[in-house]
Scaffold this motif. Structure first.
Motif, PDB file in Angstrom:
ATOM      1  N   GLY A 149       9.751 -12.239 -12.259  1.00 24.75           N
ATOM      2  CA  GLY A 149       9.898 -12.353 -10.818  1.00 24.75           C
ATOM      3  C   GLY A 149       8.582 -12.420 -10.089  1.00 24.75           C
ATOM      4  O   GLY A 149       7.507 -12.376 -10.692  1.00 24.75           O
ATOM      5  N   TRP A 150       8.710 -12.583  -8.783  1.00 26.34           N
ATOM      6  CA  TRP A 150       7.565 -12.590  -7.883  1.00 26.34           C
ATOM      7  C   TRP A 150       7.761 -11.509  -6.829  1.00 26.34           C
ATOM      8  O   TRP A 150       8.862 -11.357  -6.274  1.00 26.34           O
ATOM      9  N   TYR A 151       6.694 -10.796  -6.564  1.00 26.60           N
ATOM     10  CA  TYR A 151       6.652  -9.801  -5.508  1.00 26.60           C
ATOM     11  C   TYR A 151       5.541 -10.194  -4.523  1.00 26.60           C
ATOM     12  O   TYR A 151       4.686 -11.035  -4.844  1.00 26.60           O
ATOM     13  N   ARG A 152       5.560  -9.570  -3.373  1.00 24.59           N
ATOM     14  CA  ARG A 152       4.461  -9.769  -2.432  1.00 24.59           C
ATOM     15  C   ARG A 152       4.187  -8.474  -1.688  1.00 24.59           C
ATOM     16  O   ARG A 152       5.061  -7.620  -1.538  1.00 24.59           O
ATOM     17  N   GLN A 153       2.952  -8.383  -1.230  1.00 24.07           N
ATOM     18  CA  GLN A 153       2.541  -7.208  -0.453  1.00 24.07           C
ATOM     19  C   GLN A 153       1.668  -7.663   0.702  1.00 24.07           C
ATOM     20  O   GLN A 153       0.589  -8.220   0.490  1.00 24.07           O
ATOM     21  N   ALA A 154       2.163  -7.429   1.896  1.00 23.22           N
ATOM     22  CA  ALA A 154       1.409  -7.735   3.101  1.00 23.22           C
ATOM     23  C   ALA A 154       0.574  -6.516   3.494  1.00 23.22           C
ATOM     24  O   ALA A 154       0.904  -5.384   3.110  1.00 23.22           O
ATOM     25  N   TYR A 189       0.644 -12.299  -3.427  1.00 22.98           N
ATOM     26  CA  TYR A 189       1.815 -12.522  -4.265  1.00 22.98           C
ATOM     27  C   TYR A 189       1.493 -12.160  -5.714  1.00 22.98           C
ATOM     28  O   TYR A 189       0.460 -12.594  -6.255  1.00 22.98           O
ATOM     29  N   PHE A 190       2.399 -11.392  -6.317  1.00 26.11           N
ATOM     30  CA  PHE A 190       2.207 -10.907  -7.679  1.00 26.11           C
ATOM     31  C   PHE A 190       3.333 -11.404  -8.586  1.00 26.11           C
ATOM     32  O   PHE A 190       4.506 -11.354  -8.219  1.00 26.11           O
ATOM     33  N   CYS A 191       2.935 -11.802  -9.765  1.00 22.91           N
ATOM     34  CA  CYS A 191       3.888 -12.164 -10.798  1.00 22.91           C
ATOM     35  C   CYS A 191       4.235 -10.900 -11.588  1.00 22.91           C
ATOM     36  O   CYS A 191       3.371 -10.052 -11.830  1.00 22.91           O
ATOM     37  N   ASN A 192       5.489 -10.802 -12.002  1.00 21.46           N
ATOM     38  CA  ASN A 192       5.957  -9.626 -12.733  1.00 21.46           C
ATOM     39  C   ASN A 192       6.838 -10.037 -13.891  1.00 21.46           C
ATOM     40  O   ASN A 192       7.673 -10.938 -13.760  1.00 21.46           O
ATOM     41  N   GLY A 227       0.460  -9.444 -12.794  1.00 15.96           N
ATOM     42  CA  GLY A 227      -0.742 -10.219 -12.618  1.00 15.96           C
ATOM     43  C   GLY A 227      -1.636  -9.576 -11.581  1.00 15.96           C
ATOM     44  O   GLY A 227      -1.293  -8.551 -10.990  1.00 15.96           O
ATOM     45  N   GLN A 228      -2.779 -10.221 -11.331  1.00 15.02           N
ATOM     46  CA  GLN A 228      -3.757  -9.651 -10.411  1.00 15.02           C
ATOM     47  C   GLN A 228      -3.464 -10.006  -8.961  1.00 15.02           C
ATOM     48  O   GLN A 228      -4.033  -9.417  -8.043  1.00 15.02           O
ATOM     49  N   GLY A 229      -2.578 -10.959  -8.765  1.00  8.09           N
ATOM     50  CA  GLY A 229      -2.190 -11.358  -7.416  1.00  8.09           C
ATOM     51  C   GLY A 229      -2.959 -12.567  -6.922  1.00  8.09           C
ATOM     52  O   GLY A 229      -4.087 -12.821  -7.338  1.00  8.09           O
ATOM     53  N   THR A 230      -2.305 -13.306  -6.040  1.00  6.38           N
ATOM     54  CA  THR A 230      -2.946 -14.453  -5.406  1.00  6.38           C
ATOM     55  C   THR A 230      -2.615 -14.415  -3.915  1.00  6.38           C
ATOM     56  O   THR A 230      -1.466 -14.161  -3.525  1.00  6.38           O
ATOM     57  N   GLN A 231      -3.630 -14.644  -3.096  1.00  7.90           N
ATOM     58  CA  GLN A 231      -3.466 -14.524  -1.645  1.00  7.90           C
ATOM     59  C   GLN A 231      -2.830 -15.780  -1.071  1.00  7.90           C
ATOM     60  O   GLN A 231      -3.280 -16.904  -1.353  1.00  7.90           O
ATOM     61  N   VAL A 232      -1.816 -15.584  -0.264  1.00  6.50           N
ATOM     62  CA  VAL A 232      -1.207 -16.670   0.503  1.00  6.50           C
ATOM     63  C   VAL A 232      -1.364 -16.321   1.984  1.00  6.50           C
ATOM     64  O   VAL A 232      -0.932 -15.257   2.422  1.00  6.50           O
ATOM     65  N   THR A 233      -1.994 -17.220   2.723  1.00  6.50           N
ATOM     66  CA  THR A 233      -2.189 -17.018   4.152  1.00  6.50           C
ATOM     67  C   THR A 233      -1.586 -18.196   4.900  1.00  6.50           C
ATOM     68  O   THR A 233      -1.942 -19.347   4.632  1.00  6.50           O
ATOM     69  N   VAL A 234      -0.654 -17.897   5.794  1.00  7.70           N
ATOM     70  CA  VAL A 234      -0.004 -18.929   6.588  1.00  7.70           C
ATOM     71  C   VAL A 234      -0.475 -18.771   8.030  1.00  7.70           C
ATOM     72  O   VAL A 234      -0.144 -17.797   8.706  1.00  7.70           O
ATOM     73  N   SER A 235      -1.256 -19.731   8.466  1.00  9.14           N
ATOM     74  CA  SER A 235      -1.854 -19.623   9.787  1.00  9.14           C
ATOM     75  C   SER A 235      -2.267 -20.992  10.288  1.00  9.14           C
ATOM     76  O   SER A 235      -2.639 -21.863   9.506  1.00  9.14           O
ATOM     77  N   SER A 236      -2.197 -21.157  11.608  1.00  9.65           N
ATOM     78  CA  SER A 236      -2.669 -22.399  12.205  1.00  9.65           C
ATOM     79  C   SER A 236      -4.114 -22.255  12.656  1.00  9.65           C
ATOM     80  O   SER A 236      -4.704 -23.207  13.173  1.00  9.65           O
ATOM     81  N   GLY A 296      -0.691  -3.275   4.934  1.00 11.48           N
ATOM     82  CA  GLY A 296      -0.015  -2.156   5.558  1.00 11.48           C
ATOM     83  C   GLY A 296       1.446  -2.012   5.206  1.00 11.48           C
ATOM     84  O   GLY A 296       2.142  -1.152   5.772  1.00 11.48           O
ATOM     85  N   LYS A 297       1.926  -2.846   4.285  1.00 17.65           N
ATOM     86  CA  LYS A 297       3.343  -2.798   3.924  1.00 17.65           C
ATOM     87  C   LYS A 297       3.503  -2.529   2.433  1.00 17.65           C
ATOM     88  O   LYS A 297       2.575  -2.728   1.649  1.00 17.65           O
ATOM     89  N   GLN A 298       4.711  -2.110   2.064  1.00 22.07           N
ATOM     90  CA  GLN A 298       4.994  -1.887   0.662  1.00 22.07           C
ATOM     91  C   GLN A 298       5.226  -3.206  -0.060  1.00 22.07           C
ATOM     92  O   GLN A 298       5.610  -4.212   0.552  1.00 22.07           O
ATOM     93  N   ARG A 299       4.990  -3.187  -1.355  1.00 23.73           N
ATOM     94  CA  ARG A 299       5.274  -4.360  -2.163  1.00 23.73           C
ATOM     95  C   ARG A 299       6.776  -4.593  -2.181  1.00 23.73           C
ATOM     96  O   ARG A 299       7.558  -3.658  -2.350  1.00 23.73           O
TER      97      ARG A 299
END
Length: 115
Positions: free
Chosen positions: A35-40, A93-96, A106-115, A42-45
């Motif tokens: 699966g895939w998890y994410r952590q923003a 985003y983390f792979c599990n 995994g070590q995680g990869t950053q996803v940033t959605v912004s204009s 200040g928030k929990q994974r």
């Protein structure tokens, strides 16, 4: 030694798409889910998408219809196709991989959605 290496993150505008990849190296006995998890900040994974072995794929409500998890067994790779991205999708985003011997991350990869 088992390693999970994510790639494919980056900066994207709202409405854009990204495909994350998770390359799994090493032998993992008794995998029962990937699966895939994410952590923003200040928030929990949180779980984003889960692919149980022989089971039904599930997604967190906020990504249903926009994200797709898939697996290429020949390449030992798990993917997360993300479309119609929103600023609230910004996270690491983390792979599990879950197996009878434990969980791998995994070590995680950053996803940033912004204009």
């Amino acid at each position: 030694q088992v390693q999970l290496v994510e790639s494919g993150g980056g900066l994207v505008q709202p409405g854009g798409s990204l495909r994350l990849s998770c390359a799994v190296s090493g032998s993992i006995f008794g995998i029962y889910a990937m699966g895939w998890y994410r952590q923003a900040p200040g928030k929990q994974r949180e779980l984003v998408a889960a692919m149980p072995s022989g089971g039904t794929i599930t997604y967190t409500d906020s990504v249903k219809g926009r994200f797709t998890i898939s697996r290429d067994n020949a390449r030992n790779t798990v993917y997360l196709q993300m479309s119609s991205l929103k600023p609230e999708d910004t996270a690491v985003y983390f792979c599990n991989v879950n197996s009878v011997l434990g969980a791998y991350w995994g070590q995680g990869t950053q996803v940033t959605v912004s204009s």
